[in-house]
Design a protein around this motif. Structure first.
Motif, PDB file in Angstrom:
ATOM      1  N   THR A 219      13.039  97.932  48.446  1.00  0.00           N
ATOM      2  CA  THR A 219      13.924  98.482  47.414  1.00  0.00           C
ATOM      3  C   THR A 219      15.278  98.846  48.009  1.00  0.00           C
ATOM      4  O   THR A 219      16.319  98.672  47.372  1.00  0.00           O
ATOM      5  N   VAL A 220      15.275  99.360  49.234  1.00  0.00           N
ATOM      6  CA  VAL A 220      16.520  99.574  49.970  1.00  0.00           C
ATOM      7  C   VAL A 220      16.771  98.346  50.828  1.00  0.00           C
ATOM      8  O   VAL A 220      15.953  97.980  51.665  1.00  0.00           O
ATOM      9  N   ARG A 221      17.900  97.715  50.605  1.00  0.00           N
ATOM     10  CA  ARG A 221      18.261  96.506  51.348  1.00  0.00           C
ATOM     11  C   ARG A 221      18.788  96.880  52.728  1.00  0.00           C
ATOM     12  O   ARG A 221      19.602  97.795  52.856  1.00  0.00           O
ATOM     13  N   THR A 222      18.343  96.192  53.749  1.00  0.00           N
ATOM     14  CA  THR A 222      18.757  96.510  55.115  1.00  0.00           C
ATOM     15  C   THR A 222      18.811  95.243  55.962  1.00  0.00           C
ATOM     16  O   THR A 222      18.731  94.132  55.451  1.00  0.00           O
ATOM     17  N   GLY A 223      18.987  95.434  57.273  1.00  0.00           N
ATOM     18  CA  GLY A 223      18.796  94.384  58.264  1.00  0.00           C
ATOM     19  C   GLY A 223      19.602  93.118  58.078  1.00  0.00           C
ATOM     20  O   GLY A 223      20.831  93.144  57.957  1.00  0.00           O
ATOM     21  N   ILE A 224      18.897  91.986  58.057  1.00  0.00           N
ATOM     22  CA  ILE A 224      19.538  90.680  57.991  1.00  0.00           C
ATOM     23  C   ILE A 224      20.377  90.533  56.718  1.00  0.00           C
ATOM     24  O   ILE A 224      21.393  89.835  56.711  1.00  0.00           O
ATOM     25  N   GLU A 225      19.999  91.226  55.661  1.00  0.00           N
ATOM     26  CA  GLU A 225      20.788  91.155  54.431  1.00  0.00           C
ATOM     27  C   GLU A 225      22.199  91.692  54.655  1.00  0.00           C
ATOM     28  O   GLU A 225      23.147  91.224  54.032  1.00  0.00           O
ATOM     29  N   PHE A 226      22.321  92.686  55.529  1.00  0.00           N
ATOM     30  CA  PHE A 226      23.657  93.180  55.858  1.00  0.00           C
ATOM     31  C   PHE A 226      24.497  92.087  56.519  1.00  0.00           C
ATOM     32  O   PHE A 226      25.673  91.919  56.213  1.00  0.00           O
ATOM     33  N   MET A 227      23.901  91.352  57.456  1.00  0.00           N
ATOM     34  CA  MET A 227      24.659  90.330  58.159  1.00  0.00           C
ATOM     35  C   MET A 227      25.034  89.174  57.233  1.00  0.00           C
ATOM     36  O   MET A 227      26.152  88.647  57.311  1.00  0.00           O
ATOM     37  N   THR A 228      24.138  88.785  56.358  1.00  0.00           N
ATOM     38  CA  THR A 228      24.472  87.700  55.436  1.00  0.00           C
ATOM     39  C   THR A 228      25.557  88.141  54.460  1.00  0.00           C
ATOM     40  O   THR A 228      26.445  87.363  54.112  1.00  0.00           O
ATOM     41  N   TRP A 229      25.498  89.405  54.019  1.00  0.00           N
ATOM     42  CA  TRP A 229      26.552  89.928  53.153  1.00  0.00           C
ATOM     43  C   TRP A 229      27.880  89.945  53.898  1.00  0.00           C
ATOM     44  O   TRP A 229      28.921  89.544  53.367  1.00  0.00           O
TER      45      TRP A 229
END
Length: 333
Positions: A219-229
């Motif tokens: 539910t809380v987005r973290t990790g690799i999603e930060f780098m792709t963003w």
């Protein structure tokens, strides 16, 4: 609000003092970095601020909030601690305790603080009940609501929901203009929080997952999603403007985002994307080529992060002293 020219700010007394007295060594590096920041903005550039250490508990919001309001910061990368501790200070400032003799504390003294639920950060104790548990209650509301709806957001977006709801204004114990998170929420400023799990509220979120209050751990987005963003943000931003990096302290807040450029170049083959257009680090780490935080900026050239001609500055000093002075200079105070 449109970004103002940094050069348009009149030189106030702090700026005048710095210009007159800061002429050599680390003092000269400070003024060079401040002028470089202004030059970068005035040329149409944008700036990412990397915030490590315990700068929010050091109340950096007193100067950073105005930097955000003026449009002098376009993106923040910070630790989970800095994200939450500005809000802790916002809602529980009157319950904080300063311990000026912290260097003399014995293990028994520290234990006494523990029993009073006063969590110490150098000379400042954060009250668990009034700060941490109050924010836990607020965050659980927005976390569980999103979880029920099948929605997912980044950590700072949940904070923005709490701040912008106005529900917790009654708990404010500082002038909200001195909170950088309030300023960021009002501008919907993007914030990267690599390693957010390593924070008080990150631990509380994990506990909520274990208890079953939150069904979807993502539910809380973290990790690799930060780098792709960040890869998309950097690609789009640098089509029209140079993006600089102003790093306070070391560690993941700076290490994580600076790597987006070599990743875009080397792993995605996007060779035409420009390098970082400005780099400054305030660090009290001992200069060392075996330490990332202690390495001089030129080492980053070999990693494809900075170029030969990138304006580069390193100020070897205490960020709690240096950062407000640089911000004051950029603001023309």
């Amino acid at each position: 609000m449109a970004k103002k020219s940094a050069a348009s700010s009149s030189a106030g007394p702090v700026t005048q003092f710095i210009n007159h007295h800061y002429r050599h060594f680390n003092a000269a590096a400070l003024i060079d970095a401040a002028k470089g920041y202004r030059t970068h903005l005035d040329a149409g550039g944008k700036m990412m601020l990397c915030l490590a250490g315990a700068m929010s508990t050091a109340e950096l919001g007193l100067s950073l909030a105005e930097m955000i309001r003026r449009g002098y910061v376009d993106l923040i990368s910070c630790t989970g601690a800095n994200l939450e501790e500005d809000v802790f200070n916002l809602v529980a400032h009157d319950f904080y305790e300063r311990v000026p003799h912290y260097r003399d504390l014995t293990p028994r003294d520290e234990e006494k603080l523990l029993k009073r639920h006063m969590n110490r950060v150098t000379d400042t104790c954060i009250p668990e009940g009034e700060a941490m548990r109050r924010m836990e209650t607020a965050m659980l509301e927005v976390w569980t609501d999103a979880d029920r709806k099948g929605e997912r957001f980044f950590p700072h977006e949940f904070f923005y929901k709490v701040i912008l709801s106005g529900k917790y204004k009654k708990h404010y114990q500082i002038d909200p203009k001195d909170s950088w998170m309030v300023a960021a929420a009002e501008k919907n400023l993007p914030i990267i929080t690599p390693g957010w799990e390593d924070s008080t509220l990150g631990n509380m979120y994990a506990a909520a997952v274990i208890r079953g209050d939150i069904k979807n751990v993502h539910t809380v987005r973290t990790g690799i999603e930060f780098m792709t963003w960040l890869a998309n943000f950097y690609t789009e931003t640098t089509k029209d403007a140079s993006l600089g990096m102003f790093q306070i302290g070391g560690g993941i807040a700076g290490d994580f985002p600076i790597c987006v450029v070599p990743m875009l170049h080397q792993d995605l083959g996007r060779r035409k994307i420009p390098l970082w257009g400005y780099f400054c680090q305030i660090s009290d780490s001992t200069t060392s080529y075996g330490s990332y935080s202690g390495a001089v900026p030129n080492e980053k050239i070999t990693w494809g992060k900075l170029g030969v001609d990138t304006p580069k500055y390193i100020i070897e000093s205490d960020a709690t002293i240096v950062a407000p002075l640089i911000f004051a200079h950029v603001l023309g105070w």
